[in-house]
Design a protein around this motif. Sequence first.
Motif, PDB file in Angstrom:
ATOM      1  N   PRO A  99      -2.242   7.631  15.425  1.00 25.20           N
ATOM      2  CA  PRO A  99      -1.822   7.585  14.016  1.00 25.20           C
ATOM      3  C   PRO A  99      -2.879   7.074  13.051  1.00 25.20           C
ATOM      4  CG  PRO A  99      -0.183   6.537  15.448  1.00 25.20           C
ATOM      5  CD  PRO A  99      -1.397   6.774  16.270  1.00 25.20           C
ATOM      6  N   TYR A 100      -3.900   6.376  13.564  1.00 23.95           N
ATOM      7  CA  TYR A 100      -4.908   5.788  12.684  1.00 23.95           C
ATOM      8  C   TYR A 100      -6.065   6.730  12.397  1.00 23.95           C
ATOM      9  CZ  TYR A 100      -2.585   1.381  13.957  1.00 23.95           C
ATOM     10  OH  TYR A 100      -1.658   0.386  14.152  1.00 23.95           O
ATOM     11  N   ILE A 101      -5.985   7.965  12.876  1.00 20.51           N
ATOM     12  CA  ILE A 101      -7.149   8.835  12.874  1.00 20.51           C
ATOM     13  C   ILE A 101      -7.568   9.273  11.471  1.00 20.51           C
ATOM     14  CG2 ILE A 101      -6.004  11.094  13.056  1.00 20.51           C
ATOM     15  CD1 ILE A 101      -8.031  11.666  15.382  1.00 20.51           C
ATOM     16  N   MET A 102      -6.655   9.188  10.499  1.00 16.69           N
ATOM     17  CA  MET A 102      -6.992   9.598   9.130  1.00 16.69           C
ATOM     18  C   MET A 102      -7.480   8.433   8.272  1.00 16.69           C
ATOM     19  SD  MET A 102      -4.040  12.413   8.240  1.00 16.69           S
ATOM     20  CE  MET A 102      -2.689  11.384   8.827  1.00 16.69           C
ATOM     21  N   GLY A 103      -7.871   7.339   8.897  1.00 22.91           N
ATOM     22  CA  GLY A 103      -8.401   6.204   8.160  1.00 22.91           C
ATOM     23  C   GLY A 103      -7.349   5.252   7.636  1.00 22.91           C
ATOM     24  N   ILE A 104      -6.111   5.384   8.129  1.00 26.85           N
ATOM     25  CA  ILE A 104      -5.025   4.543   7.619  1.00 26.85           C
ATOM     26  C   ILE A 104      -5.269   3.074   7.928  1.00 26.85           C
ATOM     27  CG2 ILE A 104      -2.554   4.034   7.802  1.00 26.85           C
ATOM     28  CD1 ILE A 104      -2.069   6.986   8.296  1.00 26.85           C
ATOM     29  N   SER A 105      -5.621   2.785   9.180  1.00 25.13           N
ATOM     30  CA  SER A 105      -5.807   1.383   9.568  1.00 25.13           C
ATOM     31  C   SER A 105      -7.001   0.763   8.851  1.00 25.13           C
ATOM     32  CB  SER A 105      -5.976   1.268  11.082  1.00 25.13           C
ATOM     33  OG  SER A 105      -7.119   1.992  11.517  1.00 25.13           O
ATOM     34  N   ALA A 106      -8.092   1.519   8.758  1.00 27.64           N
ATOM     35  CA  ALA A 106      -9.277   0.991   8.079  1.00 27.64           C
ATOM     36  C   ALA A 106      -8.999   0.756   6.603  1.00 27.64           C
ATOM     37  CB  ALA A 106     -10.442   1.964   8.249  1.00 27.64           C
ATOM     38  N   GLY A 107      -8.274   1.677   5.978  1.00 30.67           N
ATOM     39  CA  GLY A 107      -7.921   1.502   4.576  1.00 30.67           C
ATOM     40  C   GLY A 107      -7.005   0.312   4.366  1.00 30.67           C
ATOM     41  N   ALA A 108      -6.043   0.137   5.282  1.00 35.22           N
ATOM     42  CA  ALA A 108      -5.150  -1.016   5.188  1.00 35.22           C
ATOM     43  C   ALA A 108      -5.911  -2.316   5.366  1.00 35.22           C
ATOM     44  CB  ALA A 108      -4.053  -0.899   6.246  1.00 35.22           C
ATOM     45  N   GLY A 109      -6.858  -2.321   6.297  1.00 39.69           N
ATOM     46  CA  GLY A 109      -7.682  -3.509   6.508  1.00 39.69           C
ATOM     47  C   GLY A 109      -8.480  -3.873   5.271  1.00 39.69           C
ATOM     48  N   LEU A 110      -9.006  -2.869   4.581  1.00 36.19           N
ATOM     49  CA  LEU A 110      -9.758  -3.127   3.351  1.00 36.19           C
ATOM     50  C   LEU A 110      -8.839  -3.717   2.279  1.00 36.19           C
ATOM     51  CD1 LEU A 110     -12.287  -2.939   1.635  1.00 36.19           C
ATOM     52  CD2 LEU A 110     -11.729  -0.531   1.168  1.00 36.19           C
ATOM     53  N   GLY A 111      -7.643  -3.173   2.153  1.00 40.48           N
ATOM     54  CA  GLY A 111      -6.693  -3.712   1.183  1.00 40.48           C
ATOM     55  C   GLY A 111      -6.312  -5.146   1.503  1.00 40.48           C
ATOM     56  N   ALA A 112      -6.115  -5.438   2.798  1.00 39.71           N
ATOM     57  CA  ALA A 112      -5.772  -6.805   3.200  1.00 39.71           C
ATOM     58  C   ALA A 112      -6.912  -7.766   2.912  1.00 39.71           C
ATOM     59  CB  ALA A 112      -5.429  -6.828   4.688  1.00 39.71           C
ATOM     60  N   ALA A 113      -8.144  -7.336   3.156  1.00 38.81           N
ATOM     61  CA  ALA A 113      -9.301  -8.192   2.893  1.00 38.81           C
ATOM     62  C   ALA A 113      -9.434  -8.481   1.396  1.00 38.81           C
ATOM     63  CB  ALA A 113     -10.570  -7.519   3.420  1.00 38.81           C
ATOM     64  N   LEU A 114      -9.239  -7.476   0.566  1.00 38.58           N
ATOM     65  CA  LEU A 114      -9.306  -7.675  -0.888  1.00 38.58           C
ATOM     66  C   LEU A 114      -8.200  -8.615  -1.360  1.00 38.58           C
ATOM     67  CD1 LEU A 114     -10.081  -4.017  -2.016  1.00 38.58           C
ATOM     68  CD2 LEU A 114     -11.610  -5.985  -2.227  1.00 38.58           C
ATOM     69  N   ALA A 115      -7.011  -8.446  -0.768  1.00 35.32           N
ATOM     70  CA  ALA A 115      -5.889  -9.315  -1.162  1.00 35.32           C
ATOM     71  C   ALA A 115      -6.130 -10.764  -0.783  1.00 35.32           C
ATOM     72  CB  ALA A 115      -4.600  -8.806  -0.511  1.00 35.32           C
ATOM     73  N   SER A 116      -6.757 -10.980   0.378  1.00 35.56           N
ATOM     74  CA  SER A 116      -7.008 -12.350   0.820  1.00 35.56           C
ATOM     75  C   SER A 116      -7.964 -13.081  -0.112  1.00 35.56           C
ATOM     76  CB  SER A 116      -7.572 -12.348   2.249  1.00 35.56           C
ATOM     77  OG  SER A 116      -8.872 -11.773   2.275  1.00 35.56           O
ATOM     78  N   VAL A 117      -8.790 -12.324  -0.811  1.00 36.11           N
ATOM     79  CA  VAL A 117      -9.775 -12.935  -1.709  1.00 36.11           C
ATOM     80  C   VAL A 117      -9.287 -12.959  -3.161  1.00 36.11           C
ATOM     81  CG1 VAL A 117     -12.128 -12.747  -2.615  1.00 36.11           C
ATOM     82  CG2 VAL A 117     -11.674 -12.257  -0.200  1.00 36.11           C
ATOM     83  N   TYR A 118      -8.696 -11.854  -3.617  1.00 37.04           N
ATOM     84  CA  TYR A 118      -8.378 -11.722  -5.034  1.00 37.04           C
ATOM     85  C   TYR A 118      -6.882 -11.699  -5.352  1.00 37.04           C
ATOM     86  CZ  TYR A 118     -13.242 -10.177  -5.007  1.00 37.04           C
ATOM     87  OH  TYR A 118     -14.590 -10.105  -4.819  1.00 37.04           O
ATOM     88  N   TRP A 119      -6.033 -11.513  -4.343  1.00 34.06           N
ATOM     89  CA  TRP A 119      -4.593 -11.347  -4.613  1.00 34.06           C
ATOM     90  C   TRP A 119      -3.801 -12.059  -3.541  1.00 34.06           C
ATOM     91  CZ3 TRP A 119      -1.389  -6.186  -4.646  1.00 34.06           C
ATOM     92  CH2 TRP A 119      -0.308  -6.346  -5.522  1.00 34.06           C
ATOM     93  N   HIS A 120      -4.087 -13.323  -3.370  1.00 33.21           N
ATOM     94  CA  HIS A 120      -3.521 -14.099  -2.266  1.00 33.21           C
ATOM     95  C   HIS A 120      -1.994 -14.106  -2.320  1.00 33.21           C
ATOM     96  CE1 HIS A 120      -3.779 -16.935   1.001  1.00 33.21           C
ATOM     97  NE2 HIS A 120      -2.890 -17.719   0.396  1.00 33.21           N
ATOM     98  N   GLY A 121      -1.380 -13.912  -1.142  1.00 32.74           N
ATOM     99  CA  GLY A 121       0.071 -13.900  -1.043  1.00 32.74           C
ATOM    100  C   GLY A 121       0.674 -12.515  -1.068  1.00 32.74           C
ATOM    101  N   HIS A 122      -0.140 -11.482  -1.295  1.00 34.78           N
ATOM    102  CA  HIS A 122       0.369 -10.112  -1.352  1.00 34.78           C
ATOM    103  C   HIS A 122      -0.379  -9.231  -0.353  1.00 34.78           C
ATOM    104  CE1 HIS A 122       1.423 -11.872  -5.269  1.00 34.78           C
ATOM    105  NE2 HIS A 122       2.487 -11.105  -5.188  1.00 34.78           N
ATOM    106  N   LEU A 123      -0.702  -9.793   0.794  1.00 30.47           N
ATOM    107  CA  LEU A 123      -1.517  -9.079   1.774  1.00 30.47           C
ATOM    108  C   LEU A 123      -0.827  -7.809   2.261  1.00 30.47           C
ATOM    109  CD1 LEU A 123      -3.600 -10.749   4.540  1.00 30.47           C
ATOM    110  CD2 LEU A 123      -2.144  -8.834   5.144  1.00 30.47           C
ATOM    111  N   GLY A 124       0.460  -7.909   2.619  1.00 25.95           N
ATOM    112  CA  GLY A 124       1.176  -6.748   3.140  1.00 25.95           C
ATOM    113  C   GLY A 124       1.268  -5.612   2.132  1.00 25.95           C
TER     114      GLY A 124
END
Length: 338
Positions: A99-124
């Motif tokens: 299921p991750y073959i279309m870049g879903i997991s990598a894209g989600a990981g990038l969003g989580a990393a950005l949230a941890s730095v700039y949007w704390h508390g909204h990682l999911g």
Amino acid sequence: MRKWLPALITLSITSLFLGVYIGSVSISPSDITSSIAYGIKEAFHGLFPSIDPGEKPSYFVIVWEIRLPRVLLAYLVGLSLAGAGTASQALFRNPLADPYIMGISAGAGLGAALASVYWHGHLGLAALVSAILSVFIVYSVSRVDGKVPVDTLLLAGIAFGFLASAATWYILLSHQDRATLTWMWLMGSFNGATWGDVGKMVLVSALGLGFLVWKWRELNLVLLGEESIALGLDLHLYRRLFIGAITLLTAFSVSTSGIIGFVGLMGPHIMRLILGPNHRELTPASALFGGVLLVTADLIARVLSRPTEIPVGIVTAMMGAPFFLYLLMKHKRGELYS
């Protein structure tokens, strides 16, 4: 009734019970049943005041508020990932797709990393939005004259995955003081699961898997590639629909539990060896077995290093990596069918 269905339902109930029963605190089966009964009565008490939940059991908080939502969420995520993996293997006509073959997991990981730095508390939430946006980008890049060849989609997904992963690790290494939660999330975990997460995944899995099970004939035809057009299938329409279902199931799964690999690869293949390639049985059976796999992996993650726990993604990787190498060797020898 097909023989595999009662067997998988029995396996599912057994794994769910063991997931609630086994833990750092010993709880008897009677305490489990009484806590679940109390929780159900309490939930209905708000709608029907005449229902008296009675006295709260001693282990109610552990069973109803900690273990049960965690185990149910693990089962639903496994259900969704395995169902999405089955559709991915049909869509890409590749027995090694997941299921991750279309870049879903990598894209989600990038969003989580950005949230941890700039949007704390909204990682999911950030992971969910980023995962869906990633598929949109990959899909848009892959379009050729209004159509999306699966080979191009596959290559675009791999390229985007590498790019998003590189950006994720750069962000995490640059902001290590604020990225602790993201490190754990990237390895997958059901710690802190809530009934809200369970409710969300019930709805998502019902919609996504319901569609895939309903369209089992079209999944069979998609395996034929361009030849399916001669049989009356609107191939490009169903490719878009299946991409949407895969994205829905995978993006929400990742947003609630983090990145958990190999479940979407192992579940479909094990069931295909037993039941064959017909998606009428393969899709629901793979989904049910994926739920059992992930509940089992989460149980191992909880008990392997008591009193702490290891991320469930590590356990699935330990289970899945040898299985993937086995499939790869069979593929090289031409023994692996899709």
